[in-house]
Design an enzyme around this catalytic site. Structure first.
Site, PDB file in Angstrom:
ATOM      1  N   ASP A  62       2.888  -5.483 -19.993  1.00  0.00           N
ATOM      2  CA  ASP A  62       2.431  -6.785 -19.497  1.00  0.00           C
ATOM      3  C   ASP A  62       3.478  -7.887 -19.661  1.00  0.00           C
ATOM      4  O   ASP A  62       3.965  -8.158 -20.754  1.00  0.00           O
ATOM      5  CB  ASP A  62       1.158  -7.170 -20.258  1.00  0.00           C
ATOM      6  CG  ASP A  62       0.384  -8.273 -19.579  1.00  0.00           C
ATOM      7  OD1 ASP A  62       0.981  -9.319 -19.244  1.00  0.00           O
ATOM      8  OD2 ASP A  62      -0.837  -8.108 -19.379  1.00  0.00           O
ATOM      9  N   SER A 120       1.407 -10.757 -14.905  1.00  0.00           N
ATOM     10  CA  SER A 120       0.176 -10.021 -15.195  1.00  0.00           C
ATOM     11  C   SER A 120      -0.800 -10.116 -14.018  1.00  0.00           C
ATOM     12  O   SER A 120      -0.446  -9.750 -12.904  1.00  0.00           O
ATOM     13  CB  SER A 120      -0.436 -10.542 -16.505  1.00  0.00           C
ATOM     14  OG  SER A 120      -1.412  -9.646 -16.990  1.00  0.00           O
TER      15      SER A 120
END
Length: 315
Positions: free
Chosen positions: A191, A46
């Site tokens: 993500d 991320s």
């Protein structure tokens, strides 16, 4: 072994995910660069993936840290949230039921292009980013997340075609409902923090002498994957990074790109890194037994459950 020896022990650097809390890692990296760290491998998820992408896409580690700091300077002046307040955005995200993204990710995509030099990636230290593949993209994204219908992928940037590197970095940071998923090679990717927020696995298989893990959550425990003999130095916030318990304050902390919060986190990261390295007690102090890991993980999980009950109003 002194902390100077520690930094020259051919360390691997892992940076966790955590949205705006990634400013903490920028402070850690600043102090590590000052002390002479030269990582031999990177791994991130991320915002941690964007961070290691910037490091790998630079002429040197020091130059990469300088660019990472400029990246956060930019975010503090031009928040991805625009003029929206973090608490309002967090509530909006919690009310989402489909896969539509709230924000335009063009500013972040442009920043990645500006800060990640593709020409440097090939000659950089091996760099891994984590992404989550949505296995049932026709279903509503919320249903997919609840059912955990996701598959982890650990991607080595050096093996990718140049035109896919930026896309994989953005996919790793594609927070569901906030930013758009990425379509790459027929896969729908979101993500990476949903499947592996502290991506040690791809680097630990090479049995490095030392792994430095930068975590972005105060007091969080994690399962090291059953590698009790692996030396892992953890750097994590010494103070809470969110105001209060529960899912809403947690989400707000992911979204608070205000100049004051970014400066606070960077300063804490710098000081925590200095403190942890100065108090380094020797190689043996970095080891954990399987039983110690389990106790820490159970304690952390119990605290999370208690916080969730308070949020839901359960006794």
């Amino acid at each position: 072994m002194s902390h100077e020896d520690l930094l020259h022990a051919r360390p691997v650097l892992v940076v966790a995910g955590g949205g705006a809390r990634g400013a903490y890692a920028a402070g850690c990296l600043t102090r590590l660069a000052e002390l002479g760290l030269r990582p031999t491998e990177y791994s991130g998820t991320s915002i941690g993936a964007l961070t290691v992408g910037v490091l790998a896409g630079s002429e040197s580690f020091g130059a990469g840290v300088d660019k990472a700091c400029r990246f956060w300077d930019m975010l503090s002046k031009k928040s991805p949230l625009g003029s929206h307040r973090p608490d309002a955005v967090a509530r909006a995200l919690l009310s989402c039921a489909d896969g539509a993204a709230i924000f335009d990710d063009t500013p972040i995509a442009d920043a990645v292009k500006d800060f990640v030099n593709l020409s440097c990636i090939a000659s950089s230290a091996p760099t891994w980013v984590t992404v989550s593949e949505v296995l049932s993209p026709k279903n509503r994204l919320l249903l997919t997340l609840v059912s955990n219908d996701l598959r982890p992928h650990w991607i080595n940037l050096q093996t990718l075609p140049r035109h896919q590197i930026h896309d994989y970095l953005l996919a790793s940071a594609a927070i569901p409902f906030a930013l758009s998923s990425r379509q790459i090679d027929g896969m729908t990717l979101v993500d990476g923090g949903l499947v592996d927020n502290i991506p040690v696995l791809p680097v630990v298989l090479g049995r490095p002498g030392l792994i430095i893990v930068i975590k972005l959550q105060h007091g969080s425990a994690w399962w090291r994957g059953g590698f009790p003999d692996q030396a892992i130095l953890e750097i994590s916030p010494s103070e809470p990074v969110q105001q209060g318990d529960g899912i809403l304050p947690w989400m707000e902390s992911l979204l608070d790109f205000s100049p004051s919060k970014i400066a606070y986190l960077r300063n804490m990261g710098y000081k925590d890194t200095e403190r942890i390295l100065r108090s380094f007690g020797g190689w043996h102090s970095l080891m954990r037994t399987r039983e110690e890991e389990q106790r820490e993980l159970i304690d952390s999980t119990r605290k999370m459950i208690d916080a969730a009950k308070r949020t839901l109003g359960d006794p």
